[in-house]
Design a protein around this motif. Structure first.
Motif, mmCIF file in Angstrom:
data_model
loop_
_atom_site.group_PDB
_atom_site.id
_atom_site.type_symbol
_atom_site.label_atom_id
_atom_site.label_comp_id
_atom_site.label_asym_id
_atom_site.label_seq_id
_atom_site.Cartn_x
_atom_site.Cartn_y
_atom_site.Cartn_z
ATOM 1 N N ALA A 29 -5.889 -5.606 0.817
ATOM 2 C CA ALA A 29 -4.908 -5.885 -0.236
ATOM 3 C C ALA A 29 -5.638 -5.878 -1.574
ATOM 4 O O ALA A 29 -6.780 -6.353 -1.660
ATOM 5 N N PRO A 30 -5.007 -5.370 -2.613
ATOM 6 C CA PRO A 30 -5.669 -5.388 -3.916
ATOM 7 C C PRO A 30 -5.702 -6.803 -4.483
ATOM 8 O O PRO A 30 -4.767 -7.579 -4.292
ATOM 9 N N SER A 31 -6.799 -7.133 -5.159
ATOM 10 C CA SER A 31 -6.833 -8.410 -5.877
ATOM 11 C C SER A 31 -5.834 -8.312 -7.020
ATOM 12 O O SER A 31 -5.395 -7.220 -7.390
ATOM 13 N N CYS A 91 -10.925 0.726 -11.928
ATOM 14 C CA CYS A 91 -12.329 0.309 -11.870
ATOM 15 C C CYS A 91 -12.771 -0.045 -10.450
ATOM 16 O O CYS A 91 -13.457 -1.043 -10.219
ATOM 17 N N VAL A 92 -12.324 0.768 -9.496
ATOM 18 C CA VAL A 92 -12.738 0.612 -8.105
ATOM 19 C C VAL A 92 -13.118 1.993 -7.567
ATOM 20 O O VAL A 92 -12.973 2.996 -8.258
ATOM 21 N N GLY A 123 0.810 -1.214 0.000
ATOM 22 C CA GLY A 123 0.000 0.000 0.000
ATOM 23 C C GLY A 123 0.842 1.263 0.000
ATOM 24 O O GLY A 123 0.546 2.227 -0.722
ATOM 25 N N GLU A 124 1.902 1.268 0.795
ATOM 26 C CA GLU A 124 2.791 2.428 0.833
ATOM 27 C C GLU A 124 3.495 2.622 -0.509
ATOM 28 O O GLU A 124 3.647 3.754 -0.983
ATOM 29 N N MET A 151 -11.772 2.376 -1.928
ATOM 30 C CA MET A 151 -10.968 1.155 -2.045
ATOM 31 C C MET A 151 -9.489 1.497 -2.179
ATOM 32 O O MET A 151 -8.636 0.865 -1.534
ATOM 33 N N ILE A 152 -9.165 2.500 -2.989
ATOM 34 C CA ILE A 152 -7.760 2.912 -3.120
ATOM 35 C C ILE A 152 -7.232 3.391 -1.772
ATOM 36 O O ILE A 152 -6.101 3.076 -1.383
ATOM 37 N N SER A 153 -8.046 4.133 -1.044
ATOM 38 C CA SER A 153 -7.653 4.594 0.287
ATOM 39 C C SER A 153 -7.368 3.415 1.206
ATOM 40 O O SER A 153 -6.378 3.417 1.950
ATOM 41 N N LYS A 154 -8.204 2.392 1.163
ATOM 42 C CA LYS A 154 -7.999 1.203 1.996
ATOM 43 C C LYS A 154 -6.748 0.442 1.573
ATOM 44 O O LYS A 154 -6.020 -0.078 2.420
#
Length: 65
Positions: free
Chosen positions: A41-43, A26-27, A4-5, A31-34
């Motif tokens: 974690a991103p899929s 496409c989110v 994430g960082e 979601m990007i903030s999370k």
């Protein structure tokens, strides 16, 4: 540095907002903030779309490679 960082640093260096990155992946902006806050974690498909927008490879998000 966490995934994430790494995404946040690359996004900021690219001058892209969370909302712009979210639209490309496409989110939602939430979601990007999370993802950047290491809450989720991103899929793999989302990670590939994020990497494409940031001009890097998914592997670049991992600091231990």
């Amino acid at each position: 540095m966490t995934i994430g960082e790494n995404i946040r640093v690359r996004r900021e260096k690219a001058g892209i907002t969370q909302l712009e990155l979210a639209e490309a992946a496409c989110v939602t902006g939430a979601m990007i903030s999370k993802i950047e806050g290491n809450i989720k974690a991103p899929s793999l498909p989302i990670a590939f779309r994020i990497a494409d927008k940031l001009g890097c490879k998914v592997e670049d998000f991992r600091s231990d490679i």
